[in-house]
Motif scaffolding. Sequence first.
Motif, PDB file in Angstrom:
ATOM      1  N   UNK A  46      35.917  33.110  40.652  1.00  0.00           N
ATOM      2  CA  UNK A  46      36.127  32.742  42.056  1.00  0.00           C
ATOM      3  C   UNK A  46      35.517  33.799  42.969  1.00  0.00           C
ATOM      4  N   UNK A  47      34.918  33.347  44.063  1.00  0.00           N
ATOM      5  CA  UNK A  47      34.474  34.240  45.129  1.00  0.00           C
ATOM      6  C   UNK A  47      34.992  33.705  46.457  1.00  0.00           C
ATOM      7  N   UNK A 130      30.017  41.615  34.543  1.00  0.00           N
ATOM      8  CA  UNK A 130      31.467  41.598  34.374  1.00  0.00           C
ATOM      9  C   UNK A 130      31.820  40.768  33.149  1.00  0.00           C
ATOM     10  N   UNK A 131      33.050  40.929  32.696  1.00  0.00           N
ATOM     11  CA  UNK A 131      33.553  40.196  31.535  1.00  0.00           C
ATOM     12  C   UNK A 131      34.523  39.115  31.991  1.00  0.00           C
ATOM     13  N   UNK A 132      34.404  37.923  31.418  1.00  0.00           N
ATOM     14  CA  UNK A 132      35.353  36.836  31.656  1.00  0.00           C
ATOM     15  C   UNK A 132      35.990  36.471  30.320  1.00  0.00           C
ATOM     16  N   UNK A 133      37.315  36.482  30.271  1.00  0.00           N
ATOM     17  CA  UNK A 133      38.031  36.212  29.025  1.00  0.00           C
ATOM     18  C   UNK A 133      38.624  34.802  29.043  1.00  0.00           C
ATOM     19  N   UNK A 138      38.956  35.138  37.094  1.00  0.00           N
ATOM     20  CA  UNK A 138      38.369  36.410  37.513  1.00  0.00           C
ATOM     21  C   UNK A 138      37.936  36.281  38.973  1.00  0.00           C
ATOM     22  N   UNK A 139      38.521  37.099  39.826  1.00  0.00           N
ATOM     23  CA  UNK A 139      38.153  37.083  41.241  1.00  0.00           C
ATOM     24  C   UNK A 139      37.134  38.183  41.494  1.00  0.00           C
ATOM     25  N   UNK A 210      38.057  41.581  39.309  1.00  0.00           N
ATOM     26  CA  UNK A 210      36.867  41.856  38.512  1.00  0.00           C
ATOM     27  C   UNK A 210      36.700  43.360  38.290  1.00  0.00           C
ATOM     28  N   UNK A 211      36.111  43.699  37.162  1.00  0.00           N
ATOM     29  CA  UNK A 211      35.638  45.059  36.920  1.00  0.00           C
ATOM     30  C   UNK A 211      34.124  44.986  36.801  1.00  0.00           C
TER      31      UNK A 211
END
Length: 244
Positions: A46-47, A130-133, A138-139, A210-211
């Motif tokens: 999401x953004x 970035x990583x999405x699990x 994930x924002x 997010x990281x």
Amino acid sequence: MVMIGKWAAALGAVVALGGALSPHVANAKAPGQIILTPQSEEALVIIKTDWWQPAPSMHSAFKLLLSTYVDAEARLSSGPFSGTALFEAKQKNFLDGYLMVPVKPGRWVVRSYSQQDSWALCFNAASLQFEAKPGQVVYLGRFDALTHRQQLTRQAIASGNTSIRGGGFVDYFDLPQGPIFAPVDAPQIAAVQAMLARRAPGVSAPVQAVTFTPATFGTGSTLYGTRRCGGYFPASGKGKADKS
């Protein structure tokens, strides 16, 4: 012929653009109909961003493209028919100022910002990964589309490519400025969760900030040897931006 129109409200005499490249993307359902639970195999990204009236005949103000990414090799792992996800800034896609797109779990990179299916900023030299699990929202934060709109306008004017004929496309490579996102804090995460509860009740997965880490990638080329952001023959971007 596609032409850049005036952007009087924001830039005075500066010229503006409007829509973008349309690759195969991992996106289908209307945003309010998305279902994602902690047990889901996919993730949701999401953004928050801005919307403006697109150029005539265009459906979206801009498009922001993500690609799957191999960090150790500094390269895109997406192909012509897989490994991409697209944020399309269409008015119907926004939920309270947010855009969302389902993605496969894994590592992703912000690949390009484009308008009018004709001009794009390629973030090959300075991007974010970035990583999405699985089963995770994930924002990414607030994306500064207006600044990139101005950046793309300046590139088009400086290069003399303010009009494009016959389905042509112009990528701008090796840019020092990468994608701009505002830092994410706890109140923003709470706001995203509240928005999902109101507007997308099928999403019950937890929202994570997010990281981001820096990323570069090779640009590749078309079947005809033209340099293209995410082309058919992508190279590694390790060490320096790809000049091929």
